[in-house]
Design a protein around this motif. Structure first.
Motif, PDB file in Angstrom:
ATOM      1  N   GLU A 165      43.961  -9.826   1.937  1.00 46.47           N
ATOM      2  CA  GLU A 165      44.765  -9.976   2.324  1.00 46.47           C
ATOM      3  C   GLU A 165      46.037  -9.345   2.476  1.00 46.47           C
ATOM      4  N   THR A 166      45.393  -8.189   1.625  1.00 46.44           N
ATOM      5  CA  THR A 166      46.563  -7.322   0.875  1.00 46.44           C
ATOM      6  C   THR A 166      46.210  -5.675   2.333  1.00 46.44           C
ATOM      7  N   ASP A 199      51.405  -8.141   2.791  1.00 47.79           N
ATOM      8  CA  ASP A 199      50.330  -8.387   3.801  1.00 47.79           C
ATOM      9  C   ASP A 199      49.781  -8.113   4.597  1.00 47.79           C
ATOM     10  N   ARG A 240      47.477 -11.607   6.843  1.00 49.45           N
ATOM     11  CA  ARG A 240      46.906 -11.925   5.563  1.00 49.45           C
ATOM     12  C   ARG A 240      45.492 -11.319   5.939  1.00 49.45           C
TER      13      ARG A 240
END
Ligand code: URP
Ligand code: ZN
Length: 463
Positions: free
Chosen positions: A26-27, A392, A435
């Motif tokens: 998600e990052t 994110d 995300r």
């Protein structure tokens, strides 16, 4: 599997540079030149811009206005947002029925949004029918729920906040580190003018802007900011600034040296004018508060955006009602028309095409006003609003050359019209990641209902 976006032109609030972006889950894991990563899915973004997923801090999904409700629920409205490159919304709650505790609306909004939103979301609280226990409750909810902004309406019948309570609210906000967004219009001026127009039988859509003159906005903007200063430089935030007269008041206060306050305008006050009201029927589509203004007002707001340091945010006030049914409630009396218009899907494309492509603002300014600064002011930065390691992976892949005509047929909300029908647009959103998940590709929504997460927000950059 990780995702690697190659050869992109990454736009920040300050500049633009060529680099790759590696996404792990998600990052955003890292941003750099010639990143190599075996076993990653490669996305070639040559010739494309990478913008941070946009943050719209002024929407009204499923807004209950008593006699009807906004036609986008939290699913259709957030799908529209996503398809317009917005990956986070902070929504203004409706007024509670009667004299309910502040928590009533928080519970109501969780029930409407949780499991329904397709992108991440937060809520602004709403203040009405004030008493001391509500001030106390505001502090508690802020800490518990991360609702760190609370809106005050300076007009709106019984729910308006008078000067005495505005001062008390702003003092509490200053002590607690909260932001107070305010709807700035002088109530007496609006209500008396509406009544006068009604008595004269002047009830068509073209009278709506006359009932809510720019002076009503300017006076209330000035009053809000002066009261905020007296309350200890509280973090007041002017929502939907629409007029040159209001802007002049903002500039005066900026030039006086007062800090710790924010100012928002919306796409419609930049790209549309009160000519929209010239037709009695079509005019209903643009009945919103404040109303659309003159071209000179558009120009003044664009110039303020170009100048930096005057306006902080461009949002939408997305509040859609269908033309065929809901807006017709105002066909014989503009005062009975539900106020508000759609805009969450249109903001980024209009801001690029009317703003960047026409040379009115720079690309970094677009990112600043639509992504980074709203995230900062409403306690979402650095997870939201920027393409940086640790954030994110909310990313828009944008083709700056593509041209198309904006039409409701290509849009995703529940409404039956857009105020921007027929606009010739330069630039097009090709992909949207939220995300790390690809949720929009070539105008097709690929995400899922309920994927959006509630955002507990932190401290504002205005504090
Ligand atoms: O006309 C508008 N802006 N409707 C939405 C509700 C509000 O006042 O923000
Ligand atoms: Zn609003």
């Amino acid at each position: 599997m990780k995702k690697l976006i190659k050869n992109a032109n990454i736009v920040t609030e300050a500049d633009m540079y060529k680099a790759d972006v590696l996404i792990d889950g998600e990052t955003i894991e890292c941003v750099g030149v010639d990143i190599e990563c075996a076993d990653s899915e490669i996305i070639d973004a040559s010739g494309r811009l990478l913008l941070p997923g946009a943050v719209d801090v002024h929407t009204h999904m499923d807004l209950d206005v008593g006699f009807t409700r906004a036609c986008d629920d939290w699913t259709s409205g957030t799908i529209a947002a996503a398809c317009g490159g917005t990956t986070t919304v902070v929504d203004h709650m409706a007024f509670a029925p009667g004299d309910a505790a502040l928590m009533h609306q928080v519970d109501t909004y969780h029930a409407l949004a949780d499991g329904h939103a397709v992108i991440d979301y937060g809520f602004h609280g709403v203040l009405q029918l004030m008493n001391d226990s509500k001030l106390e409750e505001m502090k508690q909810i802020a800490r518990r729920e991360g609702i760190t902004s609370w809106k005050a309406y300076m007009t709106y019948g019984d729910n308006m906040i008078d000067d005495e309570w505005l001062f008390k609210i702003l003092k509490t906000a200053a002590d607690e580190g909260l932001v107070i967004p305010a709807h700035c219009e002088n109530d007496a001026l609006v209500e008396l003018t509406k009544a006068e127009l009604g008595a004269l039988g002047k009830l068509q859509a073209k009278y709506h802007p006359l009932a809510r003159p720019a002076d009503a906005e300017a006076e209330a903007v000035s009053r809000l900011l002066h009261i905020a200063k007296a309350a200890g430089e509280a973090a007041a935030y002017v929502v939907h600034l629409s007029s040159e007269a209001g802007l002049k008041e903002v500039i005066k206060v900026r030039e006086s040296g007062q800090k710790h306050f924010g100012v928002e305008t919306c796409t419609q006050y930049l790209a549309l004018t009160d000519e929209a009201y010239s037709d009695d029927q079509e005019g209903l589509k643009a009945i919103m508060s404040p109303p659309l203004r003159k071209k000179a007002d558009n120009d003044a707001l664009w110039a303020a955006l170009a100048r930096d340091g005057m306006i902080d945010v461009v949002a939408t006030d997305h509040c859609p009602f269908t033309f065929k049914e809901q807006k017709q409630m105002g066909k014989d009396d503009f005062r009975k028309c539900p106020n508000g218009a759609p805009g969450v899907e249109e903001r980024l494309p209009i801001m690029y095409s009317e703003g960047v492509s026409k040379g009115r603002i720079s690309l970094p300014q677009l990112v600043k006003y639509c992504c980074t600064e709203p995230a900062r002011i409403f306690g979402l930065y650095p997870k939201k609003g920027a393409i940086i390691p640790g954030a994110d992976a909310d990313i828009v892949v944008f083709n700056p050359e593509a041209k198309h005509i904006l039409t409701i047929d290509d849009m995703h909300g529940a409404n039956d019209y857009t105020c921007y029908e027929g606009f010739n647009l330069t630039g097009r959103i090709e992909k949207v990641f939220a995300r790390g998940n690809l949720i929009v590709e070539d105008n097709v929504f690929l995400g899922s209902k309920g994927a959006g997460r509630y955002l507990r927000r932190g401290i504002s950059s205005l504090i």
